[in-house]
Design an enzyme around this catalytic site. Structure first.
Site, PDB file in Angstrom:
ATOM      1  N   ARG A  77      36.580  50.762  41.168  1.00  0.00           N
ATOM      2  CA  ARG A  77      36.343  49.509  40.452  1.00  0.00           C
ATOM      3  C   ARG A  77      35.364  48.663  41.264  1.00  0.00           C
ATOM      4  O   ARG A  77      35.656  48.318  42.404  1.00  0.00           O
ATOM      5  CB  ARG A  77      37.674  48.767  40.265  1.00  0.00           C
ATOM      6  CG  ARG A  77      37.500  47.402  39.685  1.00  0.00           C
ATOM      7  CD  ARG A  77      38.813  46.640  39.483  1.00  0.00           C
ATOM      8  NE  ARG A  77      38.451  45.334  39.018  1.00  0.00           N
ATOM      9  CZ  ARG A  77      38.839  44.177  39.557  1.00  0.00           C
ATOM     10  NH1 ARG A  77      39.684  44.158  40.572  1.00  0.00           N
ATOM     11  NH2 ARG A  77      38.398  43.037  39.099  1.00  0.00           N
ATOM     12  N   HIS A 121      32.718  38.854  38.679  1.00  0.00           N
ATOM     13  CA  HIS A 121      33.648  38.629  39.793  1.00  0.00           C
ATOM     14  C   HIS A 121      33.097  37.460  40.626  1.00  0.00           C
ATOM     15  O   HIS A 121      32.733  37.621  41.787  1.00  0.00           O
ATOM     16  CB  HIS A 121      33.802  39.909  40.616  1.00  0.00           C
ATOM     17  CG  HIS A 121      35.025  39.946  41.492  1.00  0.00           C
ATOM     18  ND1 HIS A 121      35.950  40.961  41.450  1.00  0.00           N
ATOM     19  CD2 HIS A 121      35.456  39.102  42.453  1.00  0.00           C
ATOM     20  CE1 HIS A 121      36.911  40.744  42.342  1.00  0.00           C
ATOM     21  NE2 HIS A 121      36.624  39.612  42.975  1.00  0.00           N
ATOM     22  N   GLU A 166      40.106  37.496  37.493  1.00  0.00           N
ATOM     23  CA  GLU A 166      40.928  36.354  37.898  1.00  0.00           C
ATOM     24  C   GLU A 166      40.353  35.015  37.437  1.00  0.00           C
ATOM     25  O   GLU A 166      39.973  34.172  38.264  1.00  0.00           O
ATOM     26  CB  GLU A 166      41.105  36.335  39.425  1.00  0.00           C
ATOM     27  CG  GLU A 166      41.766  37.590  39.969  1.00  0.00           C
ATOM     28  CD  GLU A 166      41.981  37.545  41.481  1.00  0.00           C
ATOM     29  OE1 GLU A 166      41.614  36.537  42.114  1.00  0.00           O
ATOM     30  OE2 GLU A 166      42.516  38.515  42.027  1.00  0.00           O
ATOM     31  N   ASN A 293      46.044  41.853  39.121  1.00  0.00           N
ATOM     32  CA  ASN A 293      45.863  41.778  40.578  1.00  0.00           C
ATOM     33  C   ASN A 293      47.090  41.092  41.146  1.00  0.00           C
ATOM     34  O   ASN A 293      47.447  39.996  40.700  1.00  0.00           O
ATOM     35  CB  ASN A 293      44.629  40.940  40.934  1.00  0.00           C
ATOM     36  CG  ASN A 293      43.330  41.604  40.520  1.00  0.00           C
ATOM     37  OD1 ASN A 293      43.323  42.745  40.069  1.00  0.00           O
ATOM     38  ND2 ASN A 293      42.221  40.893  40.688  1.00  0.00           N
ATOM     39  N   TYR A 295      49.549  40.228  44.791  1.00  0.00           N
ATOM     40  CA  TYR A 295      49.686  40.262  46.251  1.00  0.00           C
ATOM     41  C   TYR A 295      51.013  39.709  46.755  1.00  0.00           C
ATOM     42  O   TYR A 295      51.620  40.272  47.638  1.00  0.00           O
ATOM     43  CB  TYR A 295      48.541  39.460  46.893  1.00  0.00           C
ATOM     44  CG  TYR A 295      47.190  40.104  46.683  1.00  0.00           C
ATOM     45  CD1 TYR A 295      46.700  41.027  47.604  1.00  0.00           C
ATOM     46  CD2 TYR A 295      46.425  39.823  45.559  1.00  0.00           C
ATOM     47  CE1 TYR A 295      45.463  41.638  47.406  1.00  0.00           C
ATOM     48  CE2 TYR A 295      45.188  40.435  45.359  1.00  0.00           C
ATOM     49  CZ  TYR A 295      44.722  41.340  46.285  1.00  0.00           C
ATOM     50  OH  TYR A 295      43.523  41.962  46.095  1.00  0.00           O
ATOM     51  N   GLU A 353      44.186  45.352  41.570  1.00  0.00           N
ATOM     52  CA  GLU A 353      44.080  45.021  42.996  1.00  0.00           C
ATOM     53  C   GLU A 353      45.484  44.892  43.560  1.00  0.00           C
ATOM     54  O   GLU A 353      46.355  44.276  42.936  1.00  0.00           O
ATOM     55  CB  GLU A 353      43.395  43.664  43.237  1.00  0.00           C
ATOM     56  CG  GLU A 353      41.920  43.646  43.026  1.00  0.00           C
ATOM     57  CD  GLU A 353      41.315  42.268  43.317  1.00  0.00           C
ATOM     58  OE1 GLU A 353      41.901  41.490  44.111  1.00  0.00           O
ATOM     59  OE2 GLU A 353      40.264  41.968  42.736  1.00  0.00           O
TER      60      GLU A 353
HETATM   61  O1  IFM Z   1      39.191  39.325  47.892  1.00  0.00           O
HETATM   62  C1  IFM Z   1      39.896  38.878  46.782  1.00  0.00           C
HETATM   63  C2  IFM Z   1      39.282  39.409  45.510  1.00  0.00           C
HETATM   64  O2  IFM Z   1      37.937  39.072  45.389  1.00  0.00           O
HETATM   65  C3  IFM Z   1      40.008  38.865  44.313  1.00  0.00           C
HETATM   66  N1  IFM Z   1      41.425  39.071  44.433  1.00  0.00           N
HETATM   67  C4  IFM Z   1      42.079  38.705  45.654  1.00  0.00           C
HETATM   68  C5  IFM Z   1      41.339  39.318  46.834  1.00  0.00           C
HETATM   69  C6  IFM Z   1      42.033  38.919  48.156  1.00  0.00           C
HETATM   70  O3  IFM Z   1      42.040  37.540  48.282  1.00  0.00           O
END
Ligand code: IFM
Length: 448
Positions: A77, A121, A166, A293, A295, A353
């Site tokens: 990606r 992006h 995002e 995405n 985290y 992500e």
């Molecule tokens: O690096 C970023 C990415 O560009 C978008 N999602 C979160 C990642 C980590 O912060």
């Protein structure tokens, strides 16, 4: 021992983004972007870093694709820089920009790697920001013009498209908090920008479907997961408010054609600009998949009398945190997938992500990043659980293929499964990269 074996057609990939890796910002006719300007503004990016050289991927992409092949990636990606194609955002096309992505695409295909392209992006051409950027409704047409050009050129070979990465981040951090480019601090600007981003997504879906035979197109969101700080009703409602603000605000229009009632009530008069037909194109052009995405999670405590406009605060927990100071919360990836599945039921989801920044140390030719390996194992175990529960999770992209420019954090945070020594541009596959390659070969992994 527990075995985590994934479905046979599960897609294993890794992700990057143009401004974070390409460098070559002054080359081959590329236009200036909001991130060039932001990074150039003293105090905005840690250590005064910028994407000027980054991983020099613009020149080193053949070597980087060879590394992807070595890892055995099924899919890659990447994002396309609008300002390489249309330096002023609209109008004159820059052939050299299209040629770059054409060559990258062919190199991926020759190596048997399936390309997934993100159309946006965050690197908006500065010329468009000068006309109001995402706060100007014209952005829907501007984006459409760009998407039309790119899909006409690459769509014969590139079938998997992502419209926006995002939108919450680039509209909220870009227009309300000011932490990201273009650095505005105005809630009204954010609300307009976010609305236009959903409309621009719809336009892009429409164009991709029209221009690319057998295409699949979706948006990439960064939905939050929030747990209440206590079992009081107030904290529960506060945690739901965060989900509405960051998740349902995007998911509701995507899957129900309107904004969620609770956020409409919170924004009140600020929504007066909404036009009756704004969501017609969205309703007529459903996405084929949803990119997620993910985290970390937030623990939320209600603050009814505070100045915080959403009336809550987040409470840091005494658990492992990454270099971003993000809590390691593997169970939250399951919770967020379940919440999306239960409320909106997208027919196909990709984790577009997931990954972690840790303080990597090079030892000889190795980087022993065992904390990142553990991170991937735990989060993937919960992805496996989601699939077992019937959630249509079809693939996973590690963030990131390479260490790269982490926006306002500059180069101080390393997310790669491949280490980049910036002064020499040497790449070293980290232990996490080796573990990921083995996981791809085995289509899963075993944990004690
Ligand atoms: O690096 C970023 C990415 O560009 C978008 N999602 C979160 C990642 C980590 O912060």
């Amino acid at each position: 021992m527990t075995q985590y074996i994934f479905p046979q057609d599960f897609l294993w990939g890794a992700a990057t983004a143009s401004y974070q890796i390409e460098g070559a910002v002054f080359e081959d006719g590329r236009g200036t972007t909001v991130w060039d300007v932001f990074a150039d503004t003293p105090g905005k990016v840690k250590n005064g870093d910028s994407g000027e050289v980054a991983c020099d991927h613009y020149h080193r992409y053949p070597q980087d694709v060879a590394l992807m092949k070595q890892l055995g990636l099924h899919a890659y990606r990447f994002s396309i820089a609008w300002a390489r194609i249309l330096p002023e955002g609209t109008g004159n096309i820059n052939p050299a920009g299209l040629d770059f992505y054409d060559k990258l695409l062919d190199t991926l295909l020759v190596n048997g790697i399936r390309p997934f392209a993100t159309l946006y992006h965050w690197d908006l051409p500065q010329a468009l920001e000068d006309k109001g950027g995402w706060t100007n409704k014209m952005i829907v047409d501007w984006f459409g013009e760009y998407v039309h050009i790119v899909t006409k050129r690459l769509g014969d070979r590139l079938k998997d498209w992502m419209t926006l990465n995002e939108p919450w981040v680039f509209t909220y951090l870009g227009y309300a908090s000011g932490d990201h480019a273009p650095g505005h601090r105005d809630l009204n600007m954010y609300i307009r920008a976010s609305h236009h981003s959903i409309m621009a997504h719809a336009r892009a879906v429409n164009i991709v479907h029209a221009n690319v035979a057998d295409s699949q197109v979706g948006i990439v969101l960064n939905p939050a997961w929030s747990d209440p700080h206590s079992d009081t009703l107030q904290d529960y409602l506060a945690s739901q408010r965060l989900l509405s603000f960051q998740n349902r605000w995007w998911l509701h229009p995507l899957y129900h054609g309107e904004y969620p009632a609770d956020m409409m009530a919170i924004y009140g008069d600020k929504m007066a600009f909404l036009q009756a037909d704004d969501f017609d194109e969205l309703k007529a052009n459903p996405s084929d998949f949803l990119g997620v995405n993910f985290y970390t999670r937030h623990v939320v405590q209600a603050m009814p009398y505070s100045d915080e406009w959403l009336k809550f605060i987040t409470v840091r927990q005494n658990r492992e945190h990454t270099e971003m100071d993000w809590e390691v919360s593997p169970e939250a990836i399951y919770n967020v997938l379940k919440h999306i599945h239960d409320e909106y039921a997208p027919s196909k989801i990709y984790i577009t992500e997931n990954g972690a920044a840790f303080n990597d140390v090079v030892t000889g030719d190795s980087v022993h990043d065992e904390r990142r390996v553990a991170f991937y194992q735990q989060y993937l175990a919960h992805c496996h659980r989601a699939i077992a529960d019937g959630i249509p999770l079809k693939g996973y992209f590690a963030w990131s293929l390479l260490d790269n420019f982490e926006w306002a954090e500059g180069y101080s945070k390393r997310f790669g499964i491949i280490y980049v020594d910036y002064p020499t541009q040497r790449r070293i596959i980290k232990d996490s990269g080796k573990w990921y390659a083995q996981t791809i070969r085995d289509n899963g992994f075993v944990l004690p």
